[in-house]
Every structure is written in C-alpha cells, then in structure tokens.
Design an enzyme around this catalytic site. Structure first.
Site, short mmCIF file in Angstrom:
data_model
loop_
_atom_site.label_atom_id
_atom_site.label_comp_id
_atom_site.label_asym_id
_atom_site.label_seq_id
_atom_site.Cartn_x
_atom_site.Cartn_y
_atom_site.Cartn_z
N TYR A 40 30.64 -31.40 -9.62
CA TYR A 40 30.93 -32.47 -8.66
C TYR A 40 29.82 -33.51 -8.64
CZ TYR A 40 32.14 -34.60 -4.14
OH TYR A 40 32.45 -35.48 -3.13
N GLN A 89 27.21 -27.32 -7.11
CA GLN A 89 28.05 -28.47 -7.39
C GLN A 89 27.60 -29.24 -8.63
OE1 GLN A 89 28.51 -30.94 -3.81
NE2 GLN A 89 30.42 -29.86 -3.41
N ASN A 131 39.24 -43.30 -4.98
CA ASN A 131 38.84 -42.30 -3.98
C ASN A 131 39.24 -40.88 -4.37
OD1 ASN A 131 38.21 -41.40 -1.05
ND2 ASN A 131 40.37 -40.85 -1.32
#
Length: 239
Positions: free
Chosen positions: A146, A143, A81
């Site tokens: 990401y 992003q 996570n």
C-alpha cells in the site's frame, strides 16, 4: 457545466468527494468496482450516476470513460480515489496481495489518466487529483504494498504535472491521514486507539474535510497549483 469523474466514488472519501463536486456545480460520475448494491443506494440518495468497471483494466477504463462521456460530456476533472489494502508483514505477504494492490492503486491511476489525458490536452483544460495517503509519506509496518503505491502516486503526479502544465492541465496529490471510513473502521479498536494517540488533533478526519480540498484543487481558481502534495493528517506527519 464541467464534468467530474471520481473513481471509488460511491463510498467513503470518494462518495463525499462526488457529492461535494456535485454541490459545487459539476456534472459528476462515480465509478465503482463491484458492490452494485451500495452503488445503487448511493445513486438513489444523491442522484449521481454510478458506473461499474475495474480500474486495474486499461481497456475497461477506456470503455468506462467513453460511457461517462457519452452520457455526461467530456471529462474535465478526474479524481483517482479507488484503492484497496491487503495488509501483511512483507515476510508473510503473498505475491497476489502485492500485485492486486499495485494494479488497483497505482496501475488504476495510470489507466484512468491514460484514458482522459488526450482529451484534456486537445481541449487544453484538465484537473487531476490523485489520492495518496499519510502512509505513502511516512511508511507503515504491514503496508509495503500500500505505501509503495501511495508513494508512487506522488512521483507519477509530479511528472504528469510537468507534462500537462502548458496545456492548462493541473495534477495534484492529496495525502489524507486516518479518516472515518469503512477501511479505517476495519482496523482493530485497540490498534486504532494507538493510532489516534499519534494524531495531534486527537481525532479522525471526516470524509467531507478531504472532499473540500479536492473541490478546491479541481476548481479553475487552482490553476496555478500543480505538482503539489497536500497533506491533510491532523499533524500526524509533517514532511
């Protein structure tokens, strides 16, 4: 009692996941990167031990897993996570911000899986859940770093699922939509209002809603589910 390890497990979705796994009967360890004060508060509140190491460092991951296993037992469930954002349009993105996000979000998944996979194969049991994002499926301006990591997790997961299937090791992805966490809370209010208009259910997810899905995929009942991407995004993106 099976042992579960959650990276980035002392805040947000990770904290909710660690707590949900503990409530489901797992012996749980939560990894965190650097915020010892928050980690201590989390452990005091939940009774879940927290262990500090940088998931971007393979040696640190091996050492961290060894500490967890010495204290709790072999890791049967791994939830990857841990993740960060360093948002910028590509023409303004620094090399450092690209590398940092790649190393933690994607490299961290490799490092953690590498640290536990041999033990899972030897014991012929394992559950790995990797946390992607709706933006890894749809893309998002600002992003590139990401979104690349979150999309990369999906390909990584499918490949490892094929490798682990014969050893009763399942590997799956959860791709949350926008969730009520500190990361989303840092989004400017006017931007968040615009985002919510694109979510058909009209709200953010709660961390507990994501955590419940992790608990299911981590369970023995989910033994025939592997290599999937479970989107939990309120209808924002339907691949």
């Amino acid at each position: 009692m099976r042992v579960a390890l959650v990276t980035g497990g002392t805040a947000g979705i990770g904290a909710a996941t660690a707590q949900a796994l503990a409530e489901a009967g797992y012996r749980v360890a939560a990894n965190y990167g650097s915020n010892s004060e928050a980690a201590n508060r989390f452990s005091e509140r939940t009774g879940i031990p927290a262990f500090a190491w940088n998931v971007a460092d393979l040696a640190a991951c091996r050492e961290g897993v060894a500490r967890v296993e010495a204290e709790l037992g072999p890791v049967d469930v791994l939830v990857n996570n841990a993740g960060i954002t360093r948002d910028a349009m590509l023409h303004k993105m620094s090399d450092a911000h690209w590398r940092e996000v790649i190393d933690i979000n994607l490299g961290g998944c490799f490092n953690m899986c590498r640290a536990v996979i041999e033990g899972m194969r030897e014991r012929r049991y394992g559950r790995i859940v990797n946390m992607s994002s709706v933006n890894g499926l749809s893309g998002q301006a600002g992003q590139c770093n990401y979104a690349a990591t979150k999309a990369g997790l999906i390909g990584f997961t499918k490949s490892l699922a094929l490798e682990g299937a014969s050893r009763n090791i399942t590997v799956n992805v959860i791709a949350p939509g926008y969730t009520d966490t500190a990361m989303v809370g840092a989004v400017p209010p006017e931007v968040l209002t615009g985002i919510l208009k694109t979510v058909p259910v009209g709200r953010l997810a709660t961390p507990a809603e994501i955590a419940r899905a992790v608990v299911f995929l981590a369970s023995e009942d989910a033994g025939f589910i592997t290599g999937i991407t479970l989107s939990i995004n309120g209808g924002k993106y339907m691949p």
